[in-house]
Write an enzyme that holds these catalytic residues in place. Structure first.
Site, short mmCIF file in Angstrom:
data_model
loop_
_atom_site.label_atom_id
_atom_site.label_comp_id
_atom_site.label_asym_id
_atom_site.label_seq_id
_atom_site.Cartn_x
_atom_site.Cartn_y
_atom_site.Cartn_z
N CYS A 1 15.10 -4.90 -5.69
CA CYS A 1 15.33 -4.35 -4.36
C CYS A 1 16.80 -4.20 -3.97
O CYS A 1 17.17 -3.16 -3.38
CB CYS A 1 14.53 -5.12 -3.31
N ARG B 1 13.44 -14.38 -14.85
CA ARG B 1 13.46 -15.54 -13.96
C ARG B 1 13.36 -16.78 -14.83
O ARG B 1 12.56 -16.84 -15.76
CB ARG B 1 12.30 -15.48 -12.96
N GLN C 1 8.17 -4.87 -14.17
CA GLN C 1 7.18 -4.61 -13.13
C GLN C 1 6.99 -3.11 -12.94
O GLN C 1 7.89 -2.32 -13.23
CB GLN C 1 7.62 -5.20 -11.79
N ASP D 1 7.45 -1.51 -10.39
CA ASP D 1 8.09 -1.84 -9.13
C ASP D 1 8.50 -0.57 -8.39
O ASP D 1 8.87 0.43 -9.01
CB ASP D 1 9.32 -2.69 -9.43
N HIS E 1 10.33 0.82 -4.35
CA HIS E 1 10.79 0.57 -2.98
C HIS E 1 10.82 1.90 -2.25
O HIS E 1 11.39 2.87 -2.73
CB HIS E 1 12.17 -0.09 -2.99
N LYS F 1 3.85 -9.73 4.18
CA LYS F 1 3.39 -9.07 2.96
C LYS F 1 1.87 -9.14 2.85
O LYS F 1 1.20 -9.97 3.48
CB LYS F 1 4.02 -9.72 1.73
N HIS G 1 8.46 -2.73 0.00
CA HIS G 1 8.49 -3.22 -1.38
C HIS G 1 7.05 -3.21 -1.88
O HIS G 1 6.15 -3.69 -1.19
CB HIS G 1 9.00 -4.66 -1.46
#
Length: 632
Positions: A330, A359, A377, A379, A381, A460, A506
């Protein structure tokens, strides 16, 4: 209004003025464990609050199961204390499929000790002890557990502020700190199985004493327990750590803990999932980007992630500068948005990225593909105007539905609200929560509320898929964020020429693709549907005389985009078929002398077996159609 007395299994539960008979218009079922009153769980042994909407909890409800398993954890602790009075109690929560209790014991448990504990637990069940809630002052709680030499309980109590009322639950001679709720009595726990033992540091700190963690599960009946144990065996057979290497998909090596080695077939599966996601997103106006995977830590300090994620980041120091590998995309996407002057006409902007993330997970938590250190991911945004939130959230939830239906995964939605360590203004948080909940209501989506579990920058939705074995996997997440646009001073020029803040959405749907592959391996037991299978078709010539024909068939299928192999080994046909079945290949095309003469293929499917000869090349159209991606 008249006083109302409610009896539960012959015992007076409520005798309180002002309780409306309307609240208890439904009779309590025989298998009730607890009750909801306006969304809060309450004990059956305590007076129910006046008024409010009542809902009985049974073992069919996930909340009812947690009440049942929490009481089972106390049952376990009581049994251990009877067998080893010198044992000291830690904590014992309920889990999705069972419970555990961390207990300090003077000596390690032996193999037959679990059976002894189970037998003592059954004895306590037969005693059918009442489970009673006790409320204590902090001083009373300290005196009580000091007298019982429960050092770990004392440590917990000492962290509780003075003046706080502390709840405990008593059953017979046993009492334990607990907020509850619990079952009315131990006699309801009719089936128990202790499953395994491990070590765990007290409060997860390696400087603290090592506890013995005893795991178990429990059910209201032996039949339900037996069914569960059979399912556990199926889970064992489907374990992705077993099937992955067996099907030549992926492996792990000690040289790179927490990072997967993708074999050709596994990487093909991985790429197919990415292609599926890309095609869905491209149709819906997403633009794919790629951002750096290492940043100066100042970026993470600016975004607010540093305070929340630095312990889980891979950090490196070079040339007197501290750098960090990114754990999420992000902030990079925010920087991309900021590179140009944006007009209200440009929004929404939807950035998607499949780049590497990392991570630092502790080595003891790593678990195949389900818990890794390096991952990617699906992913994205979305940068939107406030008046576009509803429309864009609808689009995201539509995408969630298409993806989960494609894999045969029903799902549940949890709405997580503002955490204690939230970032930004309360006003913006309230607006974000209101907007997100409005979308859920408008779409008619059933959801549960998880108070205080939102991301630090916004509320979320956590979306959990339910696999073929009935297990829940938290996969998709959708977050509404008014905070990062403030942190990065993101603006767009509105219709009237003024600068406005965009809102960030997100979202990840499969989540970690690595984890999603692990879940799918177990969901399908390695038998992937035709469109997803790494090898979709194997062509098996019966003799070398049909080899050229088999290779011609394979080439035509490959030109149509199918993933095909020819088994040209000098082995008997039945051996080759059995090998293909063990590899879980969806389609087998067997060609013999008659097929060569008649321009046919003899088709076997993984599910149906031999379905007979099909004309070639006409069958190619049927096969291509069956192998299409389910794009909704």
């Amino acid at each position: 209004m008249n006083d109302l007395t409610v009896e539960i299994h012959g015992e007076v539960l409520v005798k309180a003025p002002g309780v409306r008979p309307l609240d208890f218009r439904e009779e309590m079922p025989e298998n009730a464990l607890a009750a909801w009153i306006d969304g809060d769980v309450v004990d059956l042994k305590r007076p129910l609050p006046h008024g409010g909407q009542l809902q009985w909890l049974t073992f069919e409800d996930s909340s009812g199961q947690r009440v049942f398993r929490h009481s089972s954890a106390h049952l376990l602790a009581q049994a251990v204390k009877r067998l080893w009075p010198e044992a000291k109690l830690g904590t014992g929560p309920a889990l999705d499929d069972g419970f555990y209790y961390d207990i300090w014991l003077p000596n390690p448990l032996k193999e037959d000790d679990l059976q002894r504990i189970e037998e003592m637990m059954r004895t306590i069940v037969q005693e059918n002890l009442d489970i009673e809630r006790v409320e204590l002052s902090r001083e009373e709680a300290l005196a009580l557990f000091k007298d019982r030499h429960e050092d770990f309980k004392l440590e917990i109590i000492q962290r509780i502020p003075e003046g706080t009322t502390i709840s405990a639950y008593r059953q017979g001679e046993f009492i334990d700190l607990c907020s509850g709720p619990h079952l009315p009595s131990t006699g309801l726990i009719q089936a128990i199985k202790l499953t395994n033992v491990s070590g765990a540091y007290w409060r997860g700190n390696e400087n603290n004493p090592m506890m013995t963690r005893i795991y178990g599960t429990s059910f209201p009946s032996q039949a339900a327990l037996q069914q569960y144990m059979e399912r556990l065996e199926e889970v064992k057979q489907r374990d992705h750590r077993r099937l992955g290497p067996q099907l030549d998909l992926f492996s792990f090596r000690e040289e790179a803990p927490g990072f997967a080695f993708w074999h050709p077939k596994g990487f093909q599966l991985y790429r197919t999932l990415e292609e599926f996601s890309r095609r869905l997103q491209s149709e819906r106006g997403y633009e794919e980007v790629s951002t750096p995977w290492i940043y100066r830590v100042g970026l993470w300090q600016r975004s607010g992630h540093w305070d929340h994620y630095r312990d889980n980041m891979f950090l490196m120091e070079r040339e007197d500068e501290l750098l960090g590998a990114k754990p999420m995309n992000c902030p990079g996407h925010a920087l991309l948005f900021k590179e140009s002057i944006r007009s209200y006409r440009d929004l929404p902007i939807r950035y998607a990225e499949y780049g590497p993330l990392s991570r630092f997970e502790r080595s003891g938590t790593l678990h195949g593909l389900l818990r890794v250190r390096g991952f990617h991911q699906d992913d994205a945004h979305l940068f939107v105007r406030e008046d576009q939130i509803n429309q864009e959230m609808f689009g995201v939830l539509d995408l969630v539905d298409i993806v989960f239906r494609a894999f045969g995964l029903p799902y549940e939605v949890v709405f997580s609200t503002r955490p204690d360590d939230y970032m930004g203004s309360l006003e913006l948080w309230n607006k974000a929560e209101k907007d997100l909940e409005a979308v859920l209501h408008e779409r008619g989506i059933k959801y549960q509320i998880n108070p205080g579990d939102g991301a630090f920058y916004g509320p979320k939705l956590d979306i959990s898929a339910i696999d073929s074995l009935g297990r829940h996997w938290q996969l998709a997440t959708v977050q509404l964020d008014f905070q990062l646009p403030e942190k990065f001073d993101l603006t767009y020029v509105d219709q009237d020429g003024s600068e406005k803040r965009p809102v960030m959405i997100h979202r990840a749907i499969m989540g970690s693709v690595e984890r999603f592959v692990g879940i799918l391996v177990e969901h399908y037991g390695g038998a992937f549907p035709l469109w997803l299978a790494p090898v979709q078709v194997v062509v098996i010539p019966i003799t070398d005389q049909q080899l050229n024909y088999a290779q011609e068939i394979a080439q035509k299928l490959k030109r149509q985009g199918l993933r095909v192999e020819v088994d040209a080994r000098n082995q008997k046909m039945n051996y080759k078929i059995r090998e293909a079945q063990l590899r879980k290949i969806p389609r087998m095309l067997i060609v013999g002398g008659r097929d060569l003469e008649n321009h046919t293929v003899s088709v076997r499917t993984r599910e149906e077996g031999d379905i007979g000869a099909k004309p070639w090349p006409e069958y190619i159209d049927e096969l291509v159609e069956q192998a299409q991606m389910p794009l909704g």
